[in-house]
Design a protein around this motif. Structure first.
Motif, short mmCIF file in Angstrom:
data_model
loop_
_atom_site.label_atom_id
_atom_site.label_comp_id
_atom_site.label_asym_id
_atom_site.label_seq_id
_atom_site.Cartn_x
_atom_site.Cartn_y
_atom_site.Cartn_z
N ALA A 106 6.35 5.82 8.77
CA ALA A 106 7.74 6.28 8.64
C ALA A 106 8.74 5.26 9.16
N TYR A 107 8.25 4.22 9.86
CA TYR A 107 9.16 3.28 10.51
C TYR A 107 8.96 1.83 10.07
N VAL A 108 8.12 1.60 9.06
CA VAL A 108 7.95 0.24 8.53
C VAL A 108 9.28 -0.19 7.93
N PRO A 109 9.91 -1.25 8.44
CA PRO A 109 11.28 -1.59 8.03
C PRO A 109 11.48 -1.71 6.53
N GLU A 110 10.54 -2.35 5.82
CA GLU A 110 10.70 -2.53 4.38
C GLU A 110 10.63 -1.23 3.60
N ARG A 111 10.08 -0.18 4.23
CA ARG A 111 9.82 1.06 3.52
C ARG A 111 10.55 2.26 4.13
N GLN A 112 11.38 2.05 5.16
CA GLN A 112 11.92 3.20 5.88
C GLN A 112 12.85 4.05 5.02
N GLY A 113 13.67 3.42 4.17
CA GLY A 113 14.51 4.21 3.28
C GLY A 113 13.69 5.07 2.34
N LEU A 139 0.83 -1.20 0.00
CA LEU A 139 0.00 0.00 0.00
C LEU A 139 0.87 1.25 0.00
N ASP A 140 1.90 1.27 0.83
CA ASP A 140 2.77 2.44 0.91
C ASP A 140 3.47 2.71 -0.43
N ALA A 141 3.91 1.64 -1.09
CA ALA A 141 4.56 1.81 -2.39
C ALA A 141 3.58 2.39 -3.42
N PHE A 142 2.33 1.89 -3.41
CA PHE A 142 1.32 2.40 -4.33
C PHE A 142 0.96 3.85 -3.99
N TRP A 143 0.86 4.16 -2.68
CA TRP A 143 0.55 5.52 -2.25
C TRP A 143 1.59 6.49 -2.80
N LEU A 146 8.28 0.41 20.22
CA LEU A 146 6.91 0.12 19.77
C LEU A 146 6.86 -0.70 18.48
N MET A 147 7.85 -0.52 17.61
CA MET A 147 7.75 -1.09 16.27
C MET A 147 7.58 -2.61 16.23
N PRO A 148 8.26 -3.41 17.07
CA PRO A 148 8.01 -4.85 17.00
C PRO A 148 6.54 -5.22 17.19
N GLU A 149 5.86 -4.54 18.14
CA GLU A 149 4.44 -4.81 18.37
C GLU A 149 3.57 -4.23 17.26
N ILE A 150 3.95 -3.05 16.74
CA ILE A 150 3.20 -2.47 15.62
C ILE A 150 3.29 -3.37 14.40
N GLN A 151 4.46 -3.94 14.16
CA GLN A 151 4.63 -4.88 13.05
C GLN A 151 3.69 -6.06 13.19
N LYS A 152 3.54 -6.58 14.39
CA LYS A 152 2.61 -7.68 14.61
C LYS A 152 1.18 -7.26 14.28
N ALA A 153 0.86 -6.00 14.58
CA ALA A 153 -0.49 -5.50 14.34
C ALA A 153 -0.82 -5.40 12.86
N TYR A 187 11.27 10.39 0.95
CA TYR A 187 10.07 11.16 0.64
C TYR A 187 9.97 12.41 1.52
N TYR A 188 10.12 12.25 2.83
CA TYR A 188 10.00 13.41 3.73
C TYR A 188 11.12 14.42 3.51
N ARG A 189 12.28 13.95 3.06
CA ARG A 189 13.40 14.87 2.82
C ARG A 189 13.30 15.59 1.48
N HIS A 190 12.43 15.11 0.58
CA HIS A 190 12.42 15.69 -0.77
C HIS A 190 11.71 17.04 -0.83
N PHE A 191 10.92 17.38 0.21
CA PHE A 191 10.19 18.65 0.17
C PHE A 191 11.14 19.85 0.16
N LEU A 192 12.20 19.78 0.94
CA LEU A 192 13.12 20.91 1.05
C LEU A 192 13.81 21.24 -0.28
N PRO A 193 14.51 20.28 -0.94
CA PRO A 193 15.15 20.63 -2.22
C PRO A 193 14.14 20.92 -3.33
#
Length: 267
Positions: free
Chosen positions: A131-138, A101-105, A226-233, A143-149
């Protein structure tokens, strides 16, 4: 290499997917015209490899080029984009994977930025665990850094002020990305919004998943704990609803409460 005289199977798949979204079987039929011995299994293997590499997305059983990858390599893989929806139109998608979903978004949002006339983008998340999903964190960091340049003004409202929410604000806020952390009782806790001009993206998480994430953030622990439990969710979230619509009136109505505490000129 893509768009050259010497191409691997993966290169041919990318070129076809760059022209239009296609089912894997349709890809196979077109590729067989150049190689009658090519198996459907080989095409599936090539597609799966390209999805894993972040080059392709598979949505509604169709394969398309990931626009985030296009942006990163600065390669013209598709013709100039036209507006995806007319006024009043909407498209609905369902996902069972948070990472997909994040990739499509991002594929949709990066295209919509070309049509943003107000010079700003607005977001609302009850908590920005994305912002902290391991597969998508990079990808999230980029994405968040691209607004400035890019000199694009973005305004992000997070619907809580827990330590983990404030951690997101401290790490990512800059001159072009403003972040406000505050509870918004009028906003459903399973709804995540993106506004770009007249376009609105609504992501609705299953209520049980959203409630679980709320409870985890309310423990006051830092995001790393929190992330290990969020990942389970979110590992088996059920169906996540993604709605893209061109709705000027609705976007304007939502923009007003989301603009509180930010500094910019409203039209």
């Amino acid at each position: 290499m893509i768009f050259s005289k010497r191409k691997r199977l993966e290169d041919q798949v990318i070129e076809l997917a760059a022209r239009e979204p296609l089912a894997v079987k349709a890809l196979h039929e077109r590729l067989k015209k150049g190689d009658s011995k090519l198996s459907l299994r080989a095409v599936y293997k090539a597609v799966d490899g390209l999805i894993a590499a972040g080059v392709l997305l598979k949505v509604r059983q169709r394969v398309m080029v990931d626009q985030e990858w296009v942006r990163e390599v600065s390669t013209k893989l598709a013709p100039p984009l036209s507006a995806p929806l007319g006024p009043g139109e909407k498209a609905i998608y369902t996902f069972t994977s948070v990472a997909h979903l994040d990739a499509f978004w991002k594929t949709i949002v990066l295209q919509l930025e070309a049509y943003e006339k107000d010079g700003l983008v607005m977001f609302y998340n009850p908590h920005n665990f994305w912002a902290y999903v391991p597969e998508r964190q990079g990808s999230e960091d980029a994405y968040y850094r691209h607004f400035l340049p890019s000199k694009i003004h973005a305004f992000f409202t997070v619907g809580g002020d827990t330590p983990a929410d404030m951690q997101f604000k401290r790490v990512y806020q800059d001159d072009y990305l403003q972040i406000d952390a505050r509870n918004m009782p009028s906003m459903p806790r399973n709804t995540h919004l993106t506004l770009l001009g007249d376009y609105l993206i609504t992501v609705r998480l299953p209520k049980a998943m959203a409630d679980r994430i709320d409870r985890l953030y309310e423990t006051g622990k830092p995001i790393e704990e929190l992330m290990p439990e969020i990942q389970k969710a979110y590992q088996r979230p059920g169906n996540i609803r993604f709605v893209l619509e061109n709705n000027p009136q609705k976007a304007k109505k939502l923009r007003r409460p989301l603009s509180l505490n930010f500094y910019f000129k409203m039209n």
